[in-house]
Scaffold this motif. Sequence first.
Motif, PDB file in Angstrom:
ATOM      1  N   ARG A  35       0.827  -1.207   0.000  1.00  0.00           N
ATOM      2  CA  ARG A  35       0.000   0.000   0.000  1.00  0.00           C
ATOM      3  C   ARG A  35       0.865   1.263   0.000  1.00  0.00           C
ATOM      4  O   ARG A  35       0.530   2.257  -0.653  1.00  0.00           O
ATOM      5  CB  ARG A  35      -0.955  -0.018   1.194  1.00  0.00           C
ATOM      6  N   VAL A  36       1.965   1.236   0.717  1.00  0.00           N
ATOM      7  CA  VAL A  36       2.896   2.360   0.698  1.00  0.00           C
ATOM      8  C   VAL A  36       3.435   2.575  -0.707  1.00  0.00           C
ATOM      9  O   VAL A  36       3.478   3.703  -1.224  1.00  0.00           O
ATOM     10  CB  VAL A  36       4.057   2.119   1.693  1.00  0.00           C
ATOM     11  N   GLY A  37       3.858   1.487  -1.353  1.00  0.00           N
ATOM     12  CA  GLY A  37       4.390   1.592  -2.702  1.00  0.00           C
ATOM     13  C   GLY A  37       3.348   2.038  -3.707  1.00  0.00           C
ATOM     14  O   GLY A  37       3.617   2.879  -4.584  1.00  0.00           O
ATOM     15  N   ALA A  38       2.152   1.482  -3.600  1.00  0.00           N
ATOM     16  CA  ALA A  38       1.075   1.845  -4.527  1.00  0.00           C
ATOM     17  C   ALA A  38       0.725   3.320  -4.398  1.00  0.00           C
ATOM     18  O   ALA A  38       0.476   4.003  -5.403  1.00  0.00           O
ATOM     19  CB  ALA A  38      -0.152   0.978  -4.267  1.00  0.00           C
ATOM     20  N   ALA A  39       0.713   3.826  -3.172  1.00  0.00           N
ATOM     21  CA  ALA A  39       0.424   5.249  -2.972  1.00  0.00           C
ATOM     22  C   ALA A  39       1.479   6.115  -3.646  1.00  0.00           C
ATOM     23  O   ALA A  39       1.160   7.145  -4.265  1.00  0.00           O
ATOM     24  CB  ALA A  39       0.350   5.554  -1.476  1.00  0.00           C
ATOM     25  N   GLY A  40       2.735   5.709  -3.551  1.00  0.00           N
ATOM     26  CA  GLY A  40       3.808   6.443  -4.211  1.00  0.00           C
ATOM     27  C   GLY A  40       3.675   6.434  -5.719  1.00  0.00           C
ATOM     28  O   GLY A  40       3.896   7.445  -6.395  1.00  0.00           O
ATOM     29  N   LEU A  41       3.289   5.290  -6.269  1.00  0.00           N
ATOM     30  CA  LEU A  41       3.124   5.181  -7.715  1.00  0.00           C
ATOM     31  C   LEU A  41       1.934   6.003  -8.196  1.00  0.00           C
ATOM     32  O   LEU A  41       1.994   6.651  -9.248  1.00  0.00           O
ATOM     33  CB  LEU A  41       2.969   3.713  -8.105  1.00  0.00           C
ATOM     34  N   ARG A  42       0.855   5.986  -7.428  1.00  0.00           N
ATOM     35  CA  ARG A  42      -0.298   6.811  -7.799  1.00  0.00           C
ATOM     36  C   ARG A  42       0.046   8.305  -7.765  1.00  0.00           C
ATOM     37  O   ARG A  42      -0.511   9.096  -8.526  1.00  0.00           O
ATOM     38  CB  ARG A  42      -1.473   6.515  -6.868  1.00  0.00           C
ATOM     39  N   ALA A  43       0.976   8.658  -6.889  1.00  0.00           N
ATOM     40  CA  ALA A  43       1.399  10.057  -6.778  1.00  0.00           C
ATOM     41  C   ALA A  43       2.415  10.444  -7.855  1.00  0.00           C
ATOM     42  O   ALA A  43       2.838  11.608  -7.911  1.00  0.00           O
ATOM     43  CB  ALA A  43       1.990  10.314  -5.399  1.00  0.00           C
ATOM     44  N   GLY A  44       2.818   9.485  -8.685  1.00  0.00           N
ATOM     45  CA  GLY A  44       3.729   9.771  -9.784  1.00  0.00           C
ATOM     46  C   GLY A  44       5.199   9.642  -9.472  1.00  0.00           C
ATOM     47  O   GLY A  44       6.046  10.075 -10.268  1.00  0.00           O
ATOM     48  N   LEU A  45       5.550   9.023  -8.337  1.00  0.00           N
ATOM     49  CA  LEU A  45       6.964   8.827  -8.026  1.00  0.00           C
ATOM     50  C   LEU A  45       7.599   7.858  -9.012  1.00  0.00           C
ATOM     51  O   LEU A  45       6.968   6.887  -9.434  1.00  0.00           O
ATOM     52  CB  LEU A  45       7.133   8.285  -6.607  1.00  0.00           C
ATOM     53  N   PRO A  46       8.863   8.083  -9.380  1.00  0.00           N
ATOM     54  CA  PRO A  46       9.552   7.131 -10.262  1.00  0.00           C
ATOM     55  C   PRO A  46       9.818   5.810  -9.557  1.00  0.00           C
ATOM     56  O   PRO A  46       9.893   5.747  -8.323  1.00  0.00           O
ATOM     57  CB  PRO A  46      10.845   7.845 -10.625  1.00  0.00           C
ATOM     58  N   ALA A  47       9.990   4.778 -10.344  1.00  0.00           N
ATOM     59  CA  ALA A  47      10.157   3.425  -9.817  1.00  0.00           C
ATOM     60  C   ALA A  47      11.277   3.329  -8.794  1.00  0.00           C
ATOM     61  O   ALA A  47      11.137   2.676  -7.755  1.00  0.00           O
ATOM     62  CB  ALA A  47      10.403   2.439 -10.968  1.00  0.00           C
ATOM     63  N   VAL A  48      12.411   3.970  -9.048  1.00  0.00           N
ATOM     64  CA  VAL A  48      13.553   3.828  -8.142  1.00  0.00           C
ATOM     65  C   VAL A  48      13.255   4.437  -6.774  1.00  0.00           C
ATOM     66  O   VAL A  48      13.715   3.922  -5.740  1.00  0.00           O
ATOM     67  CB  VAL A  48      14.826   4.446  -8.769  1.00  0.00           C
ATOM     68  N   ASP A  49      12.466   5.509  -6.731  1.00  0.00           N
ATOM     69  CA  ASP A  49      12.083   6.081  -5.437  1.00  0.00           C
ATOM     70  C   ASP A  49      11.167   5.136  -4.665  1.00  0.00           C
ATOM     71  O   ASP A  49      11.251   5.015  -3.436  1.00  0.00           O
ATOM     72  CB  ASP A  49      11.363   7.417  -5.633  1.00  0.00           C
ATOM     73  N   VAL A  50      10.284   4.465  -5.399  1.00  0.00           N
ATOM     74  CA  VAL A  50       9.313   3.582  -4.751  1.00  0.00           C
ATOM     75  C   VAL A  50       9.992   2.342  -4.172  1.00  0.00           C
ATOM     76  O   VAL A  50       9.692   1.933  -3.045  1.00  0.00           O
ATOM     77  CB  VAL A  50       8.191   3.189  -5.724  1.00  0.00           C
ATOM     78  N   VAL A  51      10.920   1.728  -4.915  1.00  0.00           N
ATOM     79  CA  VAL A  51      11.573   0.525  -4.359  1.00  0.00           C
ATOM     80  C   VAL A  51      12.381   0.880  -3.115  1.00  0.00           C
ATOM     81  O   VAL A  51      12.413   0.110  -2.152  1.00  0.00           O
ATOM     82  CB  VAL A  51      12.457  -0.216  -5.397  1.00  0.00           C
ATOM     83  N   GLU A  52      13.023   2.040  -3.116  1.00  0.00           N
ATOM     84  CA  GLU A  52      13.754   2.451  -1.910  1.00  0.00           C
ATOM     85  C   GLU A  52      12.800   2.652  -0.742  1.00  0.00           C
ATOM     86  O   GLU A  52      13.053   2.183   0.380  1.00  0.00           O
ATOM     87  CB  GLU A  52      14.528   3.741  -2.156  1.00  0.00           C
ATOM     88  N   MET A  53      11.688   3.319  -0.992  1.00  0.00           N
ATOM     89  CA  MET A  53      10.723   3.613   0.063  1.00  0.00           C
ATOM     90  C   MET A  53      10.136   2.334   0.654  1.00  0.00           C
ATOM     91  O   MET A  53      10.012   2.199   1.883  1.00  0.00           O
ATOM     92  CB  MET A  53       9.606   4.478  -0.527  1.00  0.00           C
ATOM     93  N   VAL A  54       9.805   1.379  -0.186  1.00  0.00           N
ATOM     94  CA  VAL A  54       9.201   0.133   0.285  1.00  0.00           C
ATOM     95  C   VAL A  54      10.214  -0.713   1.061  1.00  0.00           C
ATOM     96  O   VAL A  54       9.894  -1.259   2.122  1.00  0.00           O
ATOM     97  CB  VAL A  54       8.609  -0.664  -0.892  1.00  0.00           C
ATOM     98  N   VAL A  55      11.425  -0.821   0.560  1.00  0.00           N
ATOM     99  CA  VAL A  55      12.428  -1.622   1.260  1.00  0.00           C
ATOM    100  C   VAL A  55      12.807  -0.964   2.587  1.00  0.00           C
ATOM    101  O   VAL A  55      13.082  -1.662   3.573  1.00  0.00           O
ATOM    102  CB  VAL A  55      13.655  -1.887   0.365  1.00  0.00           C
ATOM    103  N   ARG A  56      12.793   0.359   2.663  1.00  0.00           N
ATOM    104  CA  ARG A  56      12.999   1.023   3.956  1.00  0.00           C
ATOM    105  C   ARG A  56      11.941   0.570   4.961  1.00  0.00           C
ATOM    106  O   ARG A  56      12.247   0.325   6.136  1.00  0.00           O
ATOM    107  CB  ARG A  56      12.918   2.546   3.787  1.00  0.00           C
ATOM    108  N   GLU A  57      10.697   0.463   4.513  1.00  0.00           N
ATOM    109  CA  GLU A  57       9.631  -0.016   5.389  1.00  0.00           C
ATOM    110  C   GLU A  57       9.932  -1.420   5.890  1.00  0.00           C
ATOM    111  O   GLU A  57       9.745  -1.734   7.069  1.00  0.00           O
ATOM    112  CB  GLU A  57       8.293  -0.013   4.637  1.00  0.00           C
TER     113      GLU A  57
END
Length: 330
Positions: A35-57
């Motif tokens: 859900r954290v990753g999906a929210a980032g993608l819906r907000a238009g974040l690039p893929a590399v930002d999302v994988v970092e954010m999710v793995v931090r979680e």
Amino acid sequence: MVGWAIAVHGGAGVDPGLPVERQEEARRVLERCLRVGAAGLRAGLPAVDVVEMVVRELETDPVFNSGRGSALTRKGTVEMEASIMDGHGRRCGAVSGLTTVKNPVSLARLVMDRSPHSYLAFDGAEEFAREQGVEVVDNSYFITEENMSMLKRAKEANSIMYDYRVPAPGVDSASAGLEGAKVENGLLMNGLRISVYAPETVGCVVVDSNGWCAAATSTGGLMNKMSGRIGDSPLIGSGTYACGDCAVSCTGEGEAIIRSTLARDVAALVEYKGLSLQEAVDYAIKERLDEGMAGLIAVSRNGEVAYGFNTIGMFRGCATEDGFMEVSIW
């Protein structure tokens, strides 16, 4: 424009006797991270930002073997490792031997973005972390009571990890080369009965709405490992890989994944042989691991998601732009 997709894993090699409450705990963590990753993608974040954010979680939650809750070395310390790769330009960063960095995946990102190198390890990586001002904590932050108990049992059994094999008919412990191992519930154990969850590596792969792919993987390694041991997770092409076609994150027996360059092989089968993503994953798991046990997650630039593993289970989940979401173990 393609539809975005995200997949996560919390490790392959699940004990079939894992208590239901631990299964549900792992499912909740994976679903939260999706859900954290999906929210980032819906907000238009690039893929590399999302994988970092999710793995931090995933690193922050002690349920899995990364960051807090990492597996312990035979000295009772942690030596964490992580990598990240942006398929858009095939940029990458990796770190190993971390003992104080709260989120190894973010240091790997800084190696990619702010250093002239692709990989830093041990004292050099720790020094770079302090230069960059990343959050550091005492080594004790990463050590949980459960992992201390696992380390004690691993030492008593002279075993480097909690693992199992499904024996062929008629095979006993000695003939399988595992003297002193136990056969319980049809599973050949390497000296330890898995009565509690043994945490595993985490990873995330993403394709964003632009069709750009990225992957990140993080781990504490093997329980009771030798100090200085480096697994597949920080090795670009083995545990992690991303390119214009797809992104891959692996989990399982690091030594086998290293020998097979598993993540890169999946990408190469897509790129050079024209296989579909799932066909490439299936071939790599079946033909490239030899005797090794592993699993992986992958996404393609077209928004496909694929899984593969030759263990009994793999903690995994995915979500796509059309609203589909699932979390599975077996």
